[in-house]
Structure formats: C-alpha cells, structure tokens
Design an enzyme around this catalytic site. Structure first.
Site, PDB file in Angstrom:
ATOM      1  CE  LYS A 122      -2.827   1.682   5.837  1.00 24.41           C
ATOM      2  NZ  LYS A 122      -3.586   0.422   6.290  1.00 24.41           N
ATOM      3  CG  PHE A 156      -0.001  -0.255   2.426  1.00 24.74           C
ATOM      4  CD1 PHE A 156       0.453   0.922   3.172  1.00 24.74           C
ATOM      5  CD2 PHE A 156       0.192  -1.578   3.069  1.00 24.74           C
ATOM      6  CE1 PHE A 156       1.352   0.636   4.226  1.00 24.74           C
ATOM      7  CE2 PHE A 156       0.949  -1.767   4.172  1.00 24.74           C
ATOM      8  CZ  PHE A 156       1.593  -0.547   4.767  1.00 24.74           C
ATOM      9  N   GLY A 157       2.047   1.297   0.630  1.00 25.50           N
ATOM     10  CA  GLY A 157       2.710   2.443   0.857  1.00 25.50           C
ATOM     11  C   GLY A 157       3.714   2.134   2.025  1.00 25.50           C
ATOM     12  CG  ASP A 201      -6.070  -9.638   5.727  1.00 25.33           C
ATOM     13  OD1 ASP A 201      -5.709 -10.763   5.433  1.00 25.33           O
ATOM     14  OD2 ASP A 201      -5.323  -8.617   5.098  1.00 25.33           O
TER      15      ASP A 201
END
Ligand SMILES: *[C@@H]1O[C@H](CO)[C@@H](O)[C@H](O)[C@H]1NC(C)=O
Ligand SMILES: *[C@@H]1O[C@H](CO)[C@@H](O)[C@H](O)[C@H]1NC(C)=O
Ligand SMILES: *[C@@H]1O[C@H](CO)[C@@H](O)[C@H](O)[C@H]1NC(C)=O
Ligand SMILES: *[C@@H]1O[C@H](CO)[C@@H](O)[C@H](O)[C@H]1NC(C)=O
Ligand SMILES: *[C@@H]1O[C@H](CO)[C@@H](O)[C@H](O)[C@H]1NC(C)=O
Length: 848
Positions: free
Chosen positions: A582, A566-567, A678
């Site tokens: 994030k 994602f980063g 998840d």
C-alpha cells in the site's frame, strides 16, 4: 481425572503382535513405583522389564492399592505417595548420558473409589512440566546433564503420588530438529487401528492411542510399506489410515480442550499409501494446519512425515484439514498424528561431576535422612542441607561448601569428594570417620577450610596437607594441639595471607567507582540516543525497506490491485511470498499519521486473524506498507448482490469467527488494549482458504491504561453506519464501539444486505424482522435454506446484542467468539465431516 479410571483397557495389549519384534531395552529405564526393594519383573502384556524404585528416590511411602487383580497390569498395583516434603524427586541417570533425547513418561493411576484425586505439579529439575491431571504425562527431552530429576511438587491439593516412571532413549532424527525446546505430548494417535500400540511394535515404546473412525483403509501387506523412517513410526501404526466420512473430500481433525494460555505446537502428520492404486487413480490433497496452507501432498508407500508448527490460544480450532485437490480421484487419508507443545526448559542444574561426587558421597554414607533429593544445588531454594553452591548464569552450578558435621558418618573419607574441585569449605567434624586422611584433600586447590575435628583418623595426617596449613592457605582443624594453635592464631588474624584483606576492603570501593562510571556513561549514551531517535520514526529493523527495494518488490508498481483515498495498493513479492504493497499518496497528511499508527501497531501484534506486516517503507518522499497478500480480497467483494459466488453458511460463520477472534485479541490479548475503530467488510481480508483477517489499523487506538472503561477524548472517527451511536454522542471511546461495528458487520455477513439499503439501516431492518420472528427472511435468501435455523437464530441474537444502543448491554468480543464458535461447531457437526482430537482427555476415545 476421570480418565484414570479407564487406564485398564488400554494397557491390555495384543501379545501376539510382539513376537517378531526384538527385545532391546538397553535405552530403557522402567520403574514400577512402590514394589519391594530389589524386586523386578517382566510385564506379561508389554514385555517391559520393570524394576523397583528404591535407589531412584528415598522419600515417600509405598502403597499396595490392588488396582487390578490381574498380573497383566502389575505396574498399576503399587504406588509411592509423598505425605511429607513439598518436593520429592526421582533421580534418573540414563546410560547414554547427556545430549541425548529421552522420552520420559510419568504414570499416575488413581482409583476414583478413593475419593477426589489429588492435584500436584510435575517438574523436570527446576523446570515446571505439567500439573498432573491425566493418567500420564509424557515429554521428549534433550538432556543437558547426565542426571534427570523428575519431581512431584505438593500444591496443597492432596498428597502427590506416582505409579510408574519410564524413560526411553529416543535416538532417532525425527524429533531432533529443535535444538533445545522440549516437546510435551498433547496427542499421539494411530488412526483407524483397532488397538493401542506401544513396545514392542514401537521400539521406543511411544504409546499410540487408537482412534475410532467411521471410515478407514488398511493394508495387510505391511512389507510393501517402506522407508528410511521405518524405525521412526511403527509399520503397524502406518498400516491403517483414516478416510473422510462418506468419502467426502475433506478430512478434518479439530482441537478441543481447555487452553489456559497461548502455546506453540508442533504437529507431525504421518502418511503412507495403503491402498493399491490403479493407474487411473490418484490421491492428492492440500494440507492446512490451523488454517495455514502447509503443502500439497500425495502419499506413497514410503512413509512420509509432514511437520508443521502452529499455536493454540483457543479451546476449539481446526487443527488439521486435508482437502482433496481437483486432480485427485481419491479422498485424503491420514495414518497417524502426533501433537506436541513446544517448551523451552532452562535446565539449570549442578555440574555433572559435582553431582556425581555428592550422590556417590550420599550413597557411601547412606545419607537418606537428610532429604537430599533432586538436583543438589537447583532450584536455589531447595539446595541440599549442608551444601552451598556457586550460581553463575552462564555455567552449571558448582558446589563450594559441604558441611557434614555431626551426621554420624562411619568409615573412611569418601574418595568421591576428590571430584568436588570447586569446594572451598569442607566440614566433616564430629563423625565416626576412621582410616587415613586422604592426600587428595591437599590437592583441592580451592579448599580454604577443612574441619576434621572429632573423628578417629590414623596419624600422621598427609604432609602436604599440614604444609598447606602451615603456609596459611588452608584453615585446618584437627584434634592435634599444634594445628589447633595454628588455627586459633589464624582466627586472631595473624595468618600470613592477610594481604587478601586489603583486596577485600579495596575491591568494593574500586568496584563501586567502576560501576558508577559505567552508569554515568550509560545515562549519557541513552540521552544521546533519545535525542537521535526523536527524529527517526521507527527503530531500524529488517522489516524496513528502502524505496528502491519497494520498486523491485512491486516490479515497478506494475500490478495495481486497489485504490483509495490514501493512495494505491500493488501486488508484489518478497522472496517467494506474495505481498500487497500500500503506497501512500504524497499529498495526504492525515494519511501519514494513520500510516505511522498502523505500522507501529502491526509491528507489535501478531495473530492469525490480523493481517501480518511484512515490512514498511518510510523514505523521505515515499511511504508504504507491505502486507501478506490476501488472495480473495476483502469481504465486501463476496458479500453483496452481484458477487460471483455465494458464501456458504459455514464459511460465513468461519469468517465471523475469524474477525471476532482478531478483535478479541486486540481487546483482550493486547496490553494496552487496542480499539480498531473501523470495522467494516472492506477491512476484512480473505486468504486463499477464505480465512479472514482484520486490516487497516490507521484509525486504531491503544488505551493508555488497562482500564477497559477508560475515557478518551479523541476526534470521533470511523465509517457511517458502523459507528457506535453512543460513542458518536459522547466521544467516549471504549472497545465496545468495535463491538457495535462488528455487530453491523455480522448482520451484513448473514443477510448480504448493505448497511444502508433502500434508505433503511440494516440494524433497524433486522430488529423489525426479528421482532416478528422472521429469522429465515433475515438470512441471505441466496442460501436457499442451506443453513441450520438454530445456529442462524443464535447468530442473529448475538448480532442484535452487539448493536445494543447502550454499550454496557453489548457483549465483549470474547463472548462473541464463544457464541460464534459454538455455532460453527454445531454447523460442522451437522455436516459431520470432522472429528475431534481432545488433547486433554485422549483416553476418552478408548471404548469402555
Ligand atoms: C504372567 O506371567 C506369570 C509368570 O510367567 C504367570 O504366572 C502369569 O500367569 C501370567 N499372567 C497372565 C495373565 O498371563
Ligand atoms: C492438475 O491438473 C492440471 C490440469 O490437468 C495440471 O495443470 C496440474 O499440473 C495438475 N497438478 C498436479 C499437481 O498434478
Ligand atoms: C535458571 O538460572 C537463571 C540464571 O541464573 C535464572 O534466571 C532462572 O530463573 C533459573 N531458572 C530456573 C527454572 O530455576
Ligand atoms: C557446620 O554445621 C555445624 C552445625 O550445624 C556448625 O556448627 C558449623 O559451624 C558448620 N561448619 C561450617 C564450616 O560452617
Ligand atoms: C571423578 O570424576 C571422573 C570424571 O567425571 C570419574 O571418571 C571418576 O570416577 C570420579 N572419581 C570418583 C572417585 O568418583
């Protein structure tokens, strides 16, 4: 209500202890329910002056239950019970009046030889306070009115009764911080004292239960204890303190009890050093309240109170944990603790002046048969017979009409009626009233209807009153002919004030038009807003940060602490709080969808076991989420080979419990339920105390309906190895898919084996070991047997149930939480470091 039986021992007090205390009961109301009218006495053991309950209530029947043959506990000998009326109220009018805090205690002594105890509800005015299940209920209440009504409400489970009612003015600052919430007592303990402490040691007559502990310290020299709070917590309470068992470094008190719903708690910890410390000695510890670090503390001879808010939504949790710091040479201590439930009462009540006037009228005429009880106007369904009130949400209720027709009133018109300033209609007809009709009736500006027919008043009537009647502003009914004529003509509609009629007819029409236009305007506004909103992702909130703010929060992204598809994740701070930021990489489009999902969810859900959202950034080119910082990273970092430390068995159970609770909250505490989708070790974050929180909600889905078995057909997503095989095959997503993933996680947690290791799936491996009865070999060998085999078996079985191929065979997360908590408790009992505060049966702690 088993607890009632042992009321006896705790009321027996040490008489000697009160010699030095002064006897000031000026802020007290102490009512012994059921003793004869007018009687009063001083209790031998407490020195408290009790009075009869006549005058505070006029319903119910008194009963001498001869509870205790001993004069010592006289208050328990009689009760008042209420076979009639659904609702019966005591009305207290403390001298100091409203805007003061009062401790209110209602005592219910029930002798079990009389059969099953009744169950009924306790109210403060119109506000629910408690269901009576204990020998007493106590409340710290900021009164917004001069009158306090304590009401017993029959719930068809037996006849309500009461033994005693006590009110104490609590004019100290300690409980004052919270403007309106009332505090409902959950527990109050003087730790390590040998006896219960109340008045006169406690000048406010709080009851401090004593708590038997294995290890304690005390001082005989209370003089050296000092503080401005001296008055707030009795020195006797502070002169002893509890120590951890075996001089351990951890002092822990747990909460046990049944919790019906979530509630906010406030915890007061009272500390004072009671040992003489040598110069090379130091006592210092960290305070955790319900897992949250509250501060580092070192007690001194000054009495200090540490206050913390927390909440309760489960029947067992670690409420207080005091952990010695590395610099400390001595274990932690705790002298006393109080726990209250925070409760916002609405306190709808009648205007004080109206209430005073009507109560005075009631007593002037001795109106005891009307069942005029509690507050005159509130609750609305219990408004006093003959009264009508005006209810306005922004003000206290006002009395607008009073009908005492044919009530056998004797004497003159009560002067108190002069204070019913909002009254519009007063009917005193057909009584035996005599004397002058007072002039004040003419001065009641709102009075429109006055009926005096059928009495024996002295003539003439006040001129002012007749004048008002002539002018037509008052419809006056008396036995005099002329006036009657006036009245009948008025009834025919020839009164002079018929202008009013036009208003009466027009008002609804004009009002209707205004309302309609407002509705139209609102609808237009809403449409416009809806249009605007479509473009904006979120409602602007104080949780929204601009990119430049994020730059400053992260100090220009200097400290990168993680990286993924994602980063990147950066460390930063918002005010004094550490945060993790994030940042989404600009390329990822799937990432943006997950970002939206996550922010939307986390803005709404709050739970100790779910990472909390500090904020987010949704600028055109920069998307980021700001979370609380979790000092110990993710679970994966600590679990597997090569990790620096080996997590203890207790810590693993705790982490399992935490994660399970977070999931249980998503599944059963959220409407609609949320499926995380998840669950895996890298999505379980650990704070500085190794408490676990769920993270990464990018794949999460909320069910559209409340039906837990709802079928959704969304693209199967998740992480291989953790993915529910049934969901994979059918694409039917339910929260049981999370249960499967959690089962896998739990297996990793106890084995420290990766989900796939040496080509073998962990589920297969554990099942094969379990089948041949090898539980010891399943558990992480690095623990070297430092775990309880019984709890290990339970955990393995729970995990295996979670990974059942068929989802219906899997337990719910609530079941899992219960199992794991049970294991955790067993493990802690084994270590026997902790003690339990049981909020509901405090008296269990009193020796029999
Ligand atoms: C309590 O006080 C009364 C009156 O002084 C006395 O008669 C009685 O014996 C006392 N009871 C006890 C147990 O001390
Ligand atoms: C504890 O000891 C360390 C090392 O001596 C010191 O740096 C630290 O300030 C001490 N902490 C407190 C609260 O005294
Ligand atoms: C208090 O009054 C408000 C507004 O009139 C009402 O909504 C609420 O239900 C009342 N509360 C109680 C406990 O009667
Ligand atoms: C008062 O009550 C009596 C009897 O219940 C009734 O006849 C009378 O109309 C009432 N008066 C008013 C003003 O409503
Ligand atoms: C009326 O109200 C005032 C103020 O509350 C009070 O001082 C007075 O005593 C009341 N009068 C009567 C007759 O009760």
């Amino acid at each position: 209500m088993k607890v009632l039986r042992i009321f006896f021992p705790i009321l027996v007090l040490h008489v000697a202890a009160m010699i030095y205390a002064q006897d000031d009961q000026s802020g007290f109301i102490s009512i012994d329910c059921g003793i004869p009218q007018g009687s009063h006495y001083t209790d031998n053991s407490t020195g408290i002056n009790y009075v009869s309950d006549y005058g505070f209530i006029d319903a119910g029947v008194t009963q001498d239950i001869q509870a205790i043959q001993n004069n010592n506990l006289r208050v328990l000998n009689t009760i008042r019970s209420f076979p009639e009326n659904k609702r019966n109220c005591y009305t207290l009018r403390p001298q100091n009046g409203k805007n003061n805090r009062y401790l209110i205690r209602a005592i219910f002594y029930y002798d079990e030889s009389r059969g099953e105890p009744p169950q009924f509800d306790l109210f403060i005015g119109a506000d629910y306070w408690a269901t009576v299940t204990q020998m007493y209920h106590e409340l710290i209440h900021l009164a917004s009115s001069d009158y306090i009504h304590v009401c017993l409400v029959n719930t068809d489970q037996g006849v309500p009764f009461i033994t005693a009612l006590e009110l104490r003015l609590l004019n100290i600052t300690m409980y004052e911080e919270y403007q309106s919430p009332s505090l409902i007592l959950q527990a109050r303990y003087s730790l390590a004292t040998n006896e219960m402490i109340r008045y006169k040691d406690d000048k406010f007559d709080r009851i401090w239960y004593y708590y038997k502990v294995n290890k304690s310290v005390h001082t005989s020299d209370t003089v050296s204890l000092k503080s401005f709070t001296e008055e707030q917590v009795p020195l006797k309470v502070m002169s002893t303190a509890m120590l951890p068992i075996d001089n351990n470094s951890i002092l822990q008190l747990n909460y046990t009890g049944t919790v019906k719903d979530y509630f906010d708690l406030i915890v007061y910890l009272h500390f004072a050093e009671v040992e003489m410390l040598q110069s090379n000695q130091k006592r210092e510890f960290n305070i955790y309240i319900n897992h949250v670090w509250t501060g580092r503390f070192s007690p001194s001879t000054n009495i200090t109170t540490v206050k913390a808010y927390t909440y309760s939504n489960s029947s067992f949790f670690e409420l207080i944990r005091l952990v010695r710091t590395s610099n400390s040479t001595l274990p932690p201590i705790l002298n006393a603790v109080e726990v209250y439930k925070l409760k916002q009462f609405q306190q709808n009540q009648t205007d004080d002046q109206d209430a005073a006037a009507i109560l005075s009228t009631k007593s002037t005429y001795g109106l005891t048969k009307l069942n005029w009880q509690g507050d005159p106007c509130v609750p609305q369904e219990n408004v006093w017979v003959g009264l009508n009130c005006n209810y306005d949400a922004s003000r206290a209720a006002r009395i607008v009409s009073l009908n005492l027709s044919s009530r056998g009133l004797i004497g003159e018109i009560a002067t108190a009626l002069a204070n019913l300033t909002m009254i519009e209609s007063l009917d005193l007809s057909y009584n035996k009233l005599t004397g002058n009709v007072p002039n004040f009736l003419a001065q009641l500006n709102n009075l429109r209807i006055l009926n005096l027919v059928g009495n024996n008043f002295t003539r003439p009537l006040p001129a002012e009153l007749l004048e008002k009647s002539k002018k037509g502003s008052l419809s006056l009914s008396t036995d005099e002919e002329g006036i009657d004529e006036e009245k009948s003509s008025c009834l025919k509609g020839s009164c002079r004030n018929n202008n009013n009629k036009i208003v009466v007819i027009l008002a609804p029409i004009i009002g209707g038009i205004v309302v309609l236009s407002i509705i139209v305007l609102i609808v237009i506004q809403m449409k416009r807003k809806a249009l605007i909103k479509k473009e904006e992702l979120f409602i602007p909130s104080k949780q929204r940060f601009t990119y430049s703010e994020v730059v400053s929060i992260t100090n220009n992204f200097q400290n990168e602490i993680g990286r993924g598809g994602f980063g990147s994740v950066f460390r930063g701070s918002v005010g004094n709080n550490q945060v993790a930021v994030k940042m989404l990489s600009e390329s990822s489009s799937q990432g943006y969808k997950e970002f939206q999902t996550e922010v939307k969810l986390l803005i709404k859900i709050h739970h100790t076991n779910i990472t909390s959202l500090v904020g987010y950034c949704d600028d055109r080119n920069h998307k980021g989420i700001i979370y609380e910082f979790m000092a110990n990273g993710n679970l994966g970092d600590h679990l597997f080979d090569g990790s620096a430390t080996v997590l203890s068995w207790e810590r693993r159970l705790q982490i399992g419990c935490d994660a399970a609770e977070g999931l249980a909250y998503l599944h059963h505490g959220c409407r609609p339920p949320i499926v995380h989708r998840d669950v895996k070790p890298s999505n379980i974050l650990l704070n500085e105390g190794f408490h676990a929180k769920l993270a990464d909600f990018g794949l999460s889905r909320a069910f559209a309906t409340e039906d837990a078995t709802h079928i959704t057909s969304i693209k199967v997503a998740g992480t291989l190895g953790y993915l529910d095989p049934e969901y994979h095959a059918t694409t039917r997503l339910t929260e049981k898919s999370d249960v499967y993933s959690f089962g896998v996680l739990l297996l990793e947690l106890i084995t420290s084996r990766r989900v796939i290791s040496e080509g073998v799936n962990i589920v297969q491996w554990v099942k094969s070991q379990h089948e041949v009865g090898n539980v010891e070999t399943i558990i992480d060998s690095r623990l070297d047997g430092r775990f309880d085999i019984k709890t290990a078996e339970t955990v393995v079985e729970t995990a295996i149930a979670c990974v059942s191929p068929k989802s219906i065979k899997r337990p719910t997360m609530n079941d899992v939480v219960m199992d794991l908590k049970h294991c955790l408790r067993a493990e802690r009992t084994r270590q026997s470091e902790s003690m339990s505060l049981n909020f509901e049966t405090m008296s269990d702690l009193i020796p029999r």
